[in-house]
Design a protein around this motif. Structure first.
Motif, PDB file in Angstrom:
ATOM      1  N   VAL A  87     -89.414  74.567 -17.810  1.00  0.00           N
ATOM      2  CA  VAL A  87     -88.720  74.060 -16.620  1.00  0.00           C
ATOM      3  C   VAL A  87     -88.392  72.583 -16.790  1.00  0.00           C
ATOM      4  O   VAL A  87     -87.267  72.143 -16.526  1.00  0.00           O
ATOM      5  CB  VAL A  87     -89.574  74.295 -15.365  1.00  0.00           C
ATOM      6  CG1 VAL A  87     -88.948  73.625 -14.141  1.00  0.00           C
ATOM      7  CG2 VAL A  87     -89.741  75.789 -15.113  1.00  0.00           C
ATOM      8  N   ALA A 144     -84.316  76.996 -18.638  1.00  0.00           N
ATOM      9  CA  ALA A 144     -84.380  78.295 -17.971  1.00  0.00           C
ATOM     10  C   ALA A 144     -83.081  79.087 -18.086  1.00  0.00           C
ATOM     11  O   ALA A 144     -83.098  80.316 -18.245  1.00  0.00           O
ATOM     12  CB  ALA A 144     -84.754  78.110 -16.497  1.00  0.00           C
ATOM     13  N   ALA A 145     -81.944  78.406 -18.010  1.00  0.00           N
ATOM     14  CA  ALA A 145     -80.652  79.106 -18.007  1.00  0.00           C
ATOM     15  C   ALA A 145     -80.338  79.784 -19.330  1.00  0.00           C
ATOM     16  O   ALA A 145     -79.421  80.601 -19.400  1.00  0.00           O
ATOM     17  CB  ALA A 145     -79.535  78.130 -17.658  1.00  0.00           C
ATOM     18  N   GLN A 200     -90.099  73.379  -8.216  1.00  0.00           N
ATOM     19  CA  GLN A 200     -89.214  73.419  -9.386  1.00  0.00           C
ATOM     20  C   GLN A 200     -89.378  74.722 -10.157  1.00  0.00           C
ATOM     21  O   GLN A 200     -88.402  75.312 -10.623  1.00  0.00           O
ATOM     22  CB  GLN A 200     -89.525  72.237 -10.303  1.00  0.00           C
ATOM     23  CG  GLN A 200     -89.176  70.881  -9.718  1.00  0.00           C
ATOM     24  CD  GLN A 200     -89.756  69.766 -10.560  1.00  0.00           C
ATOM     25  OE1 GLN A 200     -90.958  69.506 -10.557  1.00  0.00           O
ATOM     26  NE2 GLN A 200     -88.901  69.094 -11.301  1.00  0.00           N
ATOM     27  N   ALA A 238     -87.744  77.699  -8.386  1.00  0.00           N
ATOM     28  CA  ALA A 238     -86.287  77.708  -8.527  1.00  0.00           C
ATOM     29  C   ALA A 238     -85.867  78.319  -9.857  1.00  0.00           C
ATOM     30  O   ALA A 238     -84.786  78.905  -9.964  1.00  0.00           O
ATOM     31  CB  ALA A 238     -85.751  76.285  -8.411  1.00  0.00           C
ATOM     32  N   ALA A 239     -86.714  78.201 -10.880  1.00  0.00           N
ATOM     33  CA  ALA A 239     -86.377  78.727 -12.212  1.00  0.00           C
ATOM     34  C   ALA A 239     -86.840  80.156 -12.417  1.00  0.00           C
ATOM     35  O   ALA A 239     -86.425  80.810 -13.379  1.00  0.00           O
ATOM     36  CB  ALA A 239     -87.007  77.840 -13.287  1.00  0.00           C
ATOM     37  N   ASP A 259     -87.347  84.081 -12.241  1.00  0.00           N
ATOM     38  CA  ASP A 259     -86.882  85.409 -11.856  1.00  0.00           C
ATOM     39  C   ASP A 259     -88.059  86.277 -11.447  1.00  0.00           C
ATOM     40  O   ASP A 259     -87.925  87.179 -10.613  1.00  0.00           O
ATOM     41  CB  ASP A 259     -86.157  86.073 -13.033  1.00  0.00           C
ATOM     42  CG  ASP A 259     -84.913  85.311 -13.440  1.00  0.00           C
ATOM     43  OD1 ASP A 259     -83.942  85.325 -12.671  1.00  0.00           O
ATOM     44  OD2 ASP A 259     -84.921  84.694 -14.520  1.00  0.00           O
ATOM     45  N   ALA A 303     -81.145  80.609  -3.790  1.00  0.00           N
ATOM     46  CA  ALA A 303     -81.768  80.163  -5.035  1.00  0.00           C
ATOM     47  C   ALA A 303     -81.461  81.121  -6.181  1.00  0.00           C
ATOM     48  O   ALA A 303     -81.217  80.696  -7.318  1.00  0.00           O
ATOM     49  CB  ALA A 303     -83.278  80.028  -4.847  1.00  0.00           C
ATOM     50  N   GLU A 304     -81.469  82.425  -5.881  1.00  0.00           N
ATOM     51  CA  GLU A 304     -81.121  83.402  -6.921  1.00  0.00           C
ATOM     52  C   GLU A 304     -79.700  83.202  -7.408  1.00  0.00           C
ATOM     53  O   GLU A 304     -79.418  83.242  -8.613  1.00  0.00           O
ATOM     54  CB  GLU A 304     -81.280  84.822  -6.376  1.00  0.00           C
ATOM     55  CG  GLU A 304     -82.689  85.343  -6.360  1.00  0.00           C
ATOM     56  CD  GLU A 304     -82.696  86.844  -6.140  1.00  0.00           C
ATOM     57  OE1 GLU A 304     -82.772  87.601  -7.131  1.00  0.00           O
ATOM     58  OE2 GLU A 304     -82.610  87.255  -4.964  1.00  0.00           O
ATOM     59  N   ARG A 363     -79.499  80.152  -9.624  1.00  0.00           N
ATOM     60  CA  ARG A 363     -80.149  80.384 -10.921  1.00  0.00           C
ATOM     61  C   ARG A 363     -79.275  81.262 -11.823  1.00  0.00           C
ATOM     62  O   ARG A 363     -79.093  80.980 -13.009  1.00  0.00           O
ATOM     63  CB  ARG A 363     -81.506  81.035 -10.684  1.00  0.00           C
ATOM     64  CG  ARG A 363     -82.315  81.285 -11.936  1.00  0.00           C
ATOM     65  CD  ARG A 363     -83.740  81.665 -11.604  1.00  0.00           C
ATOM     66  NE  ARG A 363     -83.861  82.891 -10.849  1.00  0.00           N
ATOM     67  CZ  ARG A 363     -84.256  82.965  -9.579  1.00  0.00           C
ATOM     68  NH1 ARG A 363     -84.560  81.868  -8.894  1.00  0.00           N
ATOM     69  NH2 ARG A 363     -84.355  84.134  -8.966  1.00  0.00           N
ATOM     70  N   ARG A 381     -77.142  80.509 -15.395  1.00  0.00           N
ATOM     71  CA  ARG A 381     -77.271  81.353 -16.595  1.00  0.00           C
ATOM     72  C   ARG A 381     -75.888  81.748 -17.116  1.00  0.00           C
ATOM     73  O   ARG A 381     -75.632  81.710 -18.323  1.00  0.00           O
ATOM     74  CB  ARG A 381     -78.103  82.586 -16.236  1.00  0.00           C
ATOM     75  CG  ARG A 381     -78.498  83.459 -17.407  1.00  0.00           C
ATOM     76  CD  ARG A 381     -79.581  84.438 -16.952  1.00  0.00           C
ATOM     77  NE  ARG A 381     -80.812  83.740 -16.655  1.00  0.00           N
ATOM     78  CZ  ARG A 381     -81.744  84.178 -15.792  1.00  0.00           C
ATOM     79  NH1 ARG A 381     -81.570  85.305 -15.137  1.00  0.00           N
ATOM     80  NH2 ARG A 381     -82.839  83.479 -15.597  1.00  0.00           N
TER      81      ARG A 381
END
Length: 397
Positions: free
Chosen positions: A116, A121-122, A164, A167-168, A170, A223-224, A227, A231
């Motif tokens: 993170v 994350a992406a 934080q 937020a990252a 899944d 948030a999803e 994120r 990606r």
């Protein structure tokens, strides 16, 4: 292969999750283990560390004296950056070698403590975060690792916080309590999500949304969407012209199917076609049967696009790839922003959705439900355009 990022704060129990995933069949690439490997006795990495920080960081056995090195770099940003400049390129190189050696059908888990913090994350199709309460983490570090409490709290303080990491994430795995419960959660994740995700990804098979089952607004959708859009943008790279969350789940307070709609802007559909494999590798198989949107108003020429959907059985995603400035691209952003700004229009649309979802509840792919909404969209377009003109709205992904 399916690439999964695994992270969590120090003392969270991330290694417990990693071990269980390996027991179930995952291929593990452990960043901490590689960081030790690249500065083992006799390596050029260790020689460079000693040259940079002096012979006092070298133990009598010829290995790196980690506590001594930690005492030099902890709290010193310049020293830590120098150390990272030695270790990180070597770790990246070994990581690439191990990924290349993994089977093509692997569930490849990369255990990265600072995933993170490093903004990585992406770049994964799925991110797992292992969580434990701060006081429990301090207890583990003190009792199990023999770390002074002040050091434990200092190390926790310089890492990313829960907000934080959420937020990252899944998948959020809580490891504050029973270990059996954690293992059961990992097993369920493996059986119901990771293995099917890998199979779908390898087969280029998209997860379908099914019948029109509306759910109440979920505050987590925002948030999803952010994120997943990150990606998509990472996969698109320089060919992308902005990825954004659109559709009903992008509108706070609006009932919706539990589907995240995303829009990726491109300069041309030739760019969209060139991005096909990159988007598929990122977890979004192409839908060759969907090549256009219904135009607004009805009867004009179809609005060309490309469509991808998620391979992740745990999250249905519709990814629409449209040319920037095209009618379909503009309309997706206009509809989202107008719905957000006009509560009366949002309520009117919600009532229509409820009525049509009930009427088409046995529709296996929601095609009839979607088609039945089209007249309302056509009739509502002038109102949306009036709102745009009155407010000076401009489309922003």
């Amino acid at each position: 292969m399916l690439r999964v990022g695994l992270t969590g704060g120090i003392g969270s129990g991330k290694s417990t999750v990693a071990r269980r995933l390996v027991q179930r069949g995952a291929v593990l690439v452990d960043a901490d283990a590689l960081a030790r490997e690249v500065v083992a006795a006799g390596t050029d990495g260790l020689a460079e560390v000693v040259e940079a920080f002096g012979p006092d960081v070298l133990g009598p056995d010829g290995e790196l004296d980690r506590p001594a090195l930690a005492g030099v770099v902890f709290g010193d940003d310049t020293a830590r950056a120098r150390l990272n400049g030695i270790i990180h390129p070597r770790v990246r190189g070994r990581t690439e070698e191990l990924i290349a050696a993994a089977p093509p059908d692997a569930v490849l888990v990369q255990d990265i403590p600072l995933l993170v913090e490093a903004g990585m994350a992406a770049h994964f199709a799925l991110v797992l975060v292992v969580h434990a309460d701060v006081e429990e983490r301090v207890r583990r570090l003190v009792e199990l690792r023999g770390m002074p409490e002040a050091d434990a709290r200092a190390r926790i303080a310089v890492q990313a916080g829960d907000e934080q990491r959420r937020a990252a994430a899944d998948v959020w795995l809580d490891n504050s309590g029973d270990q059996d419960a954690l293992r059961a959660a990992v097993d369920e994740l493996w059986d119901t999500r990771l293995v099917p995700f890998e199979e779908n990804l390898r087969s280029r098979r998209a997860v379908r949304g099914g019948a029109p089952r509306l759910v109440e607004p979920d505050p987590g959708w925002a948030a999803e969407g952010a994120r997943l859009a990150a990606r998509v943008a990472a996969a698109a790279g320089e060919r992308g012209r902005g990825a954004s969350h659109t559709g009903s789940t992008s509108v706070p307070g609006l009932v919706a199917k539990d589907v995240i709609d995303l829009q990726l802007g491109v300069e041309s559909l030739a760019d969209a076609d060139a991005l096909r494999d990159a988007l598929q590798d990122a977890g979004f198989p192409h839908r060759p049967d969907i090549v256009a949107d219904n135009p607004k108003p009805e009867g004009s020429a179809p609005w060309p696009k490309r469509c991808h959907q998620s391979a992740d059985p745990g999250r249905v995603v519709h990814l629409h790839v449209r040319e920037v400035g095209s009618p379909g691209w503009r309309y997706a952003l206009l509809f989202r922003d107008w719905m957000r700004a006009d509560p009366a229009a949002r309520d009117e649309y919600a009532a229509l959705k409820r009525a049509l979802a009930d009427r088409h509840r046995d529709d296996p792919d929601a095609g009839g439900y979607a088609e039945a909404k089209e007249p309302w969209f056509d009739a509502a377009l002038p109102r949306a355009e009036e709102w745009a003109a009155a407010t000076g709205w401009v489309p922003v992904p």
